[in-house]
Design a protein around this motif. Structure first.
Motif, PDB file in Angstrom:
ATOM      1  N   ARG A  97     -47.864  47.144 -76.293  1.00 23.76           N
ATOM      2  CA  ARG A  97     -47.634  48.323 -75.442  1.00 23.76           C
ATOM      3  C   ARG A  97     -46.282  48.981 -75.776  1.00 23.76           C
ATOM      4  NH1 ARG A  97     -50.647  45.175 -71.499  1.00 23.76           N
ATOM      5  NH2 ARG A  97     -48.762  44.122 -70.787  1.00 23.76           N
ATOM      6  N   GLN A 119     -56.313  41.189 -82.111  1.00 23.39           N
ATOM      7  CA  GLN A 119     -55.089  40.422 -81.859  1.00 23.39           C
ATOM      8  C   GLN A 119     -55.247  39.551 -80.607  1.00 23.39           C
ATOM      9  OE1 GLN A 119     -52.085  40.686 -83.859  1.00 23.39           O
ATOM     10  NE2 GLN A 119     -51.699  38.800 -82.733  1.00 23.39           N
ATOM     11  N   TYR A 120     -55.775  40.158 -79.538  1.00 23.67           N
ATOM     12  CA  TYR A 120     -55.971  39.401 -78.294  1.00 23.67           C
ATOM     13  C   TYR A 120     -56.997  38.291 -78.494  1.00 23.67           C
ATOM     14  CZ  TYR A 120     -53.649  43.510 -76.293  1.00 23.67           C
ATOM     15  OH  TYR A 120     -52.755  44.510 -76.033  1.00 23.67           O
ATOM     16  N   LYS A 178     -55.876  36.478 -72.420  1.00 22.28           N
ATOM     17  CA  LYS A 178     -55.255  37.438 -73.346  1.00 22.28           C
ATOM     18  C   LYS A 178     -55.768  38.855 -73.107  1.00 22.28           C
ATOM     19  CE  LYS A 178     -52.504  34.738 -74.830  1.00 22.28           C
ATOM     20  NZ  LYS A 178     -51.120  34.984 -74.441  1.00 22.28           N
ATOM     21  N   ALA A 214     -55.337  35.419 -80.478  1.00 23.63           N
ATOM     22  CA  ALA A 214     -54.394  34.692 -79.614  1.00 23.63           C
ATOM     23  C   ALA A 214     -55.159  33.898 -78.562  1.00 23.63           C
ATOM     24  CB  ALA A 214     -53.434  35.667 -78.951  1.00 23.63           C
ATOM     25  N   GLU A 263     -51.820  28.220 -85.956  1.00 24.03           N
ATOM     26  CA  GLU A 263     -52.637  28.525 -84.781  1.00 24.03           C
ATOM     27  C   GLU A 263     -54.130  28.470 -85.108  1.00 24.03           C
ATOM     28  OE1 GLU A 263     -50.519  31.704 -82.097  1.00 24.03           O
ATOM     29  OE2 GLU A 263     -50.020  32.126 -84.182  1.00 24.03           O
ATOM     30  N   ARG A 313     -51.905  38.166 -64.555  1.00 22.97           N
ATOM     31  CA  ARG A 313     -52.833  37.389 -65.371  1.00 22.97           C
ATOM     32  C   ARG A 313     -53.341  36.119 -64.697  1.00 22.97           C
ATOM     33  NH1 ARG A 313     -49.691  34.456 -69.743  1.00 22.97           N
ATOM     34  NH2 ARG A 313     -49.277  33.184 -67.901  1.00 22.97           N
ATOM     35  N   ASP A 314     -52.409  35.287 -64.280  1.00 24.06           N
ATOM     36  CA  ASP A 314     -52.812  33.996 -63.711  1.00 24.06           C
ATOM     37  C   ASP A 314     -53.582  34.182 -62.409  1.00 24.06           C
ATOM     38  OD1 ASP A 314     -51.817  32.539 -65.773  1.00 24.06           O
ATOM     39  OD2 ASP A 314     -49.901  32.100 -64.816  1.00 24.06           O
ATOM     40  N   ASN A 343     -55.872  45.830 -81.928  1.00 23.44           N
ATOM     41  CA  ASN A 343     -55.314  45.200 -80.729  1.00 23.44           C
ATOM     42  C   ASN A 343     -56.305  44.197 -80.140  1.00 23.44           C
ATOM     43  OD1 ASN A 343     -53.183  46.854 -81.148  1.00 23.44           O
ATOM     44  ND2 ASN A 343     -53.503  48.148 -79.351  1.00 23.44           N
ATOM     45  N   THR A 376     -50.051  41.904 -67.137  1.00 25.50           N
ATOM     46  CA  THR A 376     -49.412  40.658 -67.591  1.00 25.50           C
ATOM     47  C   THR A 376     -48.998  39.822 -66.388  1.00 25.50           C
ATOM     48  OG1 THR A 376     -48.508  41.957 -69.400  1.00 25.50           O
ATOM     49  CG2 THR A 376     -47.617  39.765 -69.098  1.00 25.50           C
ATOM     50  N   ALA A 377     -48.367  40.505 -65.431  1.00 24.18           N
ATOM     51  CA  ALA A 377     -47.852  39.782 -64.267  1.00 24.18           C
ATOM     52  C   ALA A 377     -48.996  39.182 -63.440  1.00 24.18           C
ATOM     53  CB  ALA A 377     -47.015  40.718 -63.402  1.00 24.18           C
ATOM     54  N   ALA A 435     -49.402  41.108 -76.046  1.00 24.59           N
ATOM     55  CA  ALA A 435     -49.873  42.245 -75.252  1.00 24.59           C
ATOM     56  C   ALA A 435     -48.717  43.154 -74.858  1.00 24.59           C
ATOM     57  CB  ALA A 435     -50.593  41.736 -74.006  1.00 24.59           C
ATOM     58  N   VAL A 460     -45.661  25.985 -82.937  1.00 22.74           N
ATOM     59  CA  VAL A 460     -45.776  27.386 -82.500  1.00 22.74           C
ATOM     60  C   VAL A 460     -44.912  27.622 -81.265  1.00 22.74           C
ATOM     61  CG1 VAL A 460     -47.356  29.234 -81.852  1.00 22.74           C
ATOM     62  CG2 VAL A 460     -48.128  27.404 -83.371  1.00 22.74           C
ATOM     63  N   VAL A 461     -44.975  26.719 -80.304  1.00 26.16           N
ATOM     64  CA  VAL A 461     -44.077  26.772 -79.142  1.00 26.16           C
ATOM     65  C   VAL A 461     -42.990  25.747 -79.445  1.00 26.16           C
ATOM     66  CG1 VAL A 461     -45.921  27.429 -77.606  1.00 26.16           C
ATOM     67  CG2 VAL A 461     -45.404  25.038 -77.879  1.00 26.16           C
ATOM     68  N   GLN A 462     -42.155  25.397 -78.498  1.00 24.50           N
ATOM     69  CA  GLN A 462     -41.209  24.305 -78.741  1.00 24.50           C
ATOM     70  C   GLN A 462     -41.672  23.098 -77.935  1.00 24.50           C
ATOM     71  OE1 GLN A 462     -39.066  27.060 -76.859  1.00 24.50           O
ATOM     72  NE2 GLN A 462     -39.832  28.257 -78.576  1.00 24.50           N
ATOM     73  N   GLU A 465     -54.040  40.151 -70.066  1.00 24.90           N
ATOM     74  CA  GLU A 465     -52.674  40.564 -70.409  1.00 24.90           C
ATOM     75  C   GLU A 465     -52.681  41.913 -71.109  1.00 24.90           C
ATOM     76  OE1 GLU A 465     -50.696  37.686 -72.810  1.00 24.90           O
ATOM     77  OE2 GLU A 465     -50.585  36.212 -71.210  1.00 24.90           O
ATOM     78  N   GLY A 466     -53.641  42.088 -71.999  1.00 19.86           N
ATOM     79  CA  GLY A 466     -53.684  43.292 -72.820  1.00 19.86           C
ATOM     80  C   GLY A 466     -54.174  44.517 -72.073  1.00 19.86           C
TER      81      GLY A 466
END
Lengths: 407, 291
Positions: free
Chosen positions: A225, B6-7, B252, B10, B141, B263-264, B3, B260-261, A221, B210-212, B255-256
């Motif tokens: 942007r 994409q969201y 997602k 994800a 994924e 979101r939670d 877009n 973003t900040a 996201a 995908v992540v570590q 976020e989109g």
């Protein structure tokens, strides 16, 4: 009457003696407080998510102390490193600083990785009159605050780093649109403020500003942007794990802007992100890879002898932090020599008189008694590094000196 | 449009992880009316042990299989040592503390032996993203929703068509009555925790490339998985799967299109509101007890 008078005289004499004794004790106590021990304390994240960063500092600091002690120590005393674990928590860092300053009575203290921990120490260090020398934590507010007397730093400063990165990002940008990505931590948010200030000083604006939370695995996201805003160069404040995820998100989108990062990312990014790290550029102060000056070769050999886990220079995951720590210990030792005694106040004054050549820079002088020069490493010593073939190398030794990231 | 897609992709991917974790909670709750509160730790072990076994030279699939087998054994051991002895009495809650303690111990032991850093799990399925109508996603994924569908279908089949499934349902319905008809309720509960361990470890193994894989990778995911299970209604298998996926997609889209900040904060607020209006969960059944 005479008897009474004698008695009164005796009582007066006793009181005077008692006062003198008390004053003597007081003076003795003061003298004792000024006489610090030949130890350098440290509160580091020895366990926790960034424990590897503390280890990088320990490598450099230990090597410097060994070197100093081999030559007879300082003022005939052997230096010791006393390191406590703060698990990355500011409150524990404060407790540790009090142990170092009050119980261990060390002559000085070394800083660690996290900016919030360093900021938490401002008041306690002032109260204890304990000189502190930062080695990584680059937050501007660690050093630049009105009452700072005791906090020094041999590291980068975000306010200067932001301008350094912004200039390079503008050089690399073809669209002229530079964006900012930062992690949602005190360090990241401080970086944003510094980058905005640097942009304002240069008369430009950041085309887009995006943040992410620690642990986020997908930043699509934010990148969408940035891409839609036409950004083709990014100033980045993040750490290895999240930046690896950011690079994966870029790969998903097929979006490959030039990246200029502060040093939250280190040599490990190449392991985590693989070929995606190629061309990412990072500000720093030192690299142990490539051709080294003789002194640095000797320090590297010493660290490898002391810490067998350093098999190659690539195992130094925060190369700048290691070199900073090495220089910081030497600066403290030199200040003690100039002070001529283990007295914290005298050592603090002597910090302004230190003139020496370190691994990272020529410190002439190391510090000056004004708020923005409690930082020993000035922007002239800042260097740019780039990931190339899985290694973080000085940018001059890579094909990424000016070109934007390879697609 | 690209877009949005994409969201969506994800969100499906991360939502499938939440759904698998929530499914694990549901399976445990069915059998024992208790859960392993540190279930995120088993998710973490699925990823971390796969990395460790790959370091030992095992190929990716074998490393994943070995990681899952070990994690299943640990999940069963947790039930035997940390849940069963503390879940004897009606309304017992000791298992909450003991399972959290077990999780902390496992995470600390992992940090001490594996290190505090994340490590990559190399997989050919993260080398190149695939493009779907302009949106990009790694094939790895796409395995996550596929695995979720496979596990959910298999569990439904097991619950409805096998003796084990009937026994699981019987124990869930009435543990004492199940015992009276010859079902070893303790053994069935042990198997349920092992199944949950399998689901959690599989999710960890699939997401690690995908992540570590790190010792802390299960903390937030475990919390969100539990939240999903509660909001969906922990006794509804299909409900937790659906809500898990939707929660991932919601995140997602927030976020989109929102923040973003934030979101939670927004997502958790939505979940709390859902719980306010549906105290048994969105798909939960009202529990009627005769007293």
């Amino acid at each position: 009457m005479r008897t009474v008078s004698d008695g009164r005289r005796r009582r007066l004499l006793s009181a005077a003696l008692a006062c003198a004794a008390l004053a003597g004790f007081g003076l003795a106590g003061e003298a004792h407080a000024q006489r610090a021990e030949p130890c350098i304390g440290a509160s580091w994240e020895l366990t926790g998510a960034f424990a590897h960063q503390a280890q990088q500092i320990r490598y450099g600091a230990t090597a410097a102390i060994e070197e100093i002690n081999e030559k007879g120590g300082v003022l005939g005393q052997r230096l010791r490193l006393v390191a406590y674990d703060d698990q990355g928590e500011p409150a524990r860092a404060v407790d540790n600083a009090r142990r170092i300053g009050e119980r261990d009575n060390c002559i000085a203290m070394l800083g660690g990785f996290r900016t919030p921990n360093a900021i938490a120490l401002r008041e306690p260090l002032h109260e204890m009159e304990l000189p502190w020398v930062g080695t990584i934590s680059a937050g501007t507010a660690v050093i630049e605050f009105p009452t700072n007397k005791w906090m020094f730093r041999v590291s980068m400063k975000d306010r200067w780093v932001a301008g350094f990165l912004l200039d390079r990002a503008r050089e690399a940008s073809k669209s002229g649109k530079v964006g900012m990505v930062y992690e949602a931590t005190a360090w990241g948010q401080g970086g944003l403020a510094d980058a905005e200030r640097a942009a304002a000083e240069r008369g430009v604006t950041l085309a887009a500003k995006e943040t992410y939370n620690m642990g986020d695995a997908d930043m699509s996201a934010q990148l969408i942007r940035l891409r839609d805003a036409g950004v083709d160069a990014i100033v980045l404040y993040g750490n290895d794990r999240e930046v690896a995820n950011l690079l994966r998100s870029m790969d998903r989108l097929g979006y490959r802007p030039a990246i200029f990062a502060a040093w939250g990312i280190g040599a490990r990014l190449a392991e985590l992100a693989g070929p995606l790290a190629e061309g990412v550029r990072v500000a720093g102060t030192f690299s142990w890879l490539g051709e080294l000056p003789d002194r640095a070769k000797g320090v590297l050999a010493r660290m490898q002898a002391l810490f067998p886990e350093i098999r190659t220079p690539a195992d130094l995951l925060h190369p700048s932090g290691t070199a900073n720590a090495y220089d910081a210990v030497h600066i403290i030792a030199e200040a003690i020599r100039i002070a001529g005694r283990f007295d914290r106040g005298a050592v603090r004054e002597a910090m302004y008189k230190v003139n020496m050549t370190g691994l990272v820079a020529d410190y002439r002088p190391a510090f000056e008694p004004r708020p923005d020069r409690h930082d020993a490493v000035t922007p002239q010593a800042y260097r740019l590094f780039a990931y190339h073939n899985g290694q973080l190398l000085p940018v001059e030794q890579t094909p990424h000196r000016l070109a934007a990231r390879a697609n | 449009m690209t877009n949005t897609l994409q969201y969506l992709l994800a969100g499906l991917s991360i939502g499938s992880v939440y759904a698998m974790i929530a499914l694990g909670f549901a399976v445990m709750w069915h059998a024992a009316k208790a859960v392993n509160f540190s279930f995120g730790t088993l998710f973490m072990l699925g990823g971390v042990l796969a990395v460790v076994f790959s370091w030992r030279g095992l190929p990716l699939l074998a490393a994943g299989l070995a990681a899952i087998v070990v994690t299943v054994a640990i999940a069963a051991a947790i039930e035997r040592a940390f849940v069963r002895p503390f879940n004897r009495e009606a309304n017992a809650i000791g298992w909450m503390l003991t399972t959290i303690a077990a999780g902390v111990m496992l995470e600390s032991a992992t940090t001490a032996t594996y290190g505090s850093l994340g490590h990559p799990l190399p997989s050919p399925l993260v080398e190149q993203p695939v493009r779907i109508a302009g949106a990009g996603i790694y094939p790895q994924e796409l395995l996550l929703p596929a695995a979720l569908i496979g596990i959910t279908a298999t569990l439904e089949l097991v619950y409805r068509r096998t003796m084990l499934g009937r026994a699981l349902r019987a124990v869930a319905f009435n543990r004492v009555a199940a015992g009276l008809v010859g079902i070893d309720a303790d053994r069935i509960t042990l198997i349920a925790f092992a199944i949950a361990g399998f689901v959690g470890a599989l999710a960890g193994f699939l997401v690690a490339p995908v992540v570590q894989a790190s010792s802390t990778m299960g903390v937030v995911v475990g919390l969100k998985g539990f939240l999903v299970a509660i909001v969906a209604g922990i006794d509804s298998t299909r409900g937790v799967v659906l809500v898990g996926v939707l929660f991932g997609v919601l995140e997602k889209f927030l976020e989109g299109y929102v923040s973003t900040a934030g979101r939670d904060a927004i997502a958790f607020t939505a979940m709390i509101l859902a719980l306010l209006f549906f105290p048994q969960g969105l798909f939960g059944r009202r529990l009627v007890q005769k007293v």
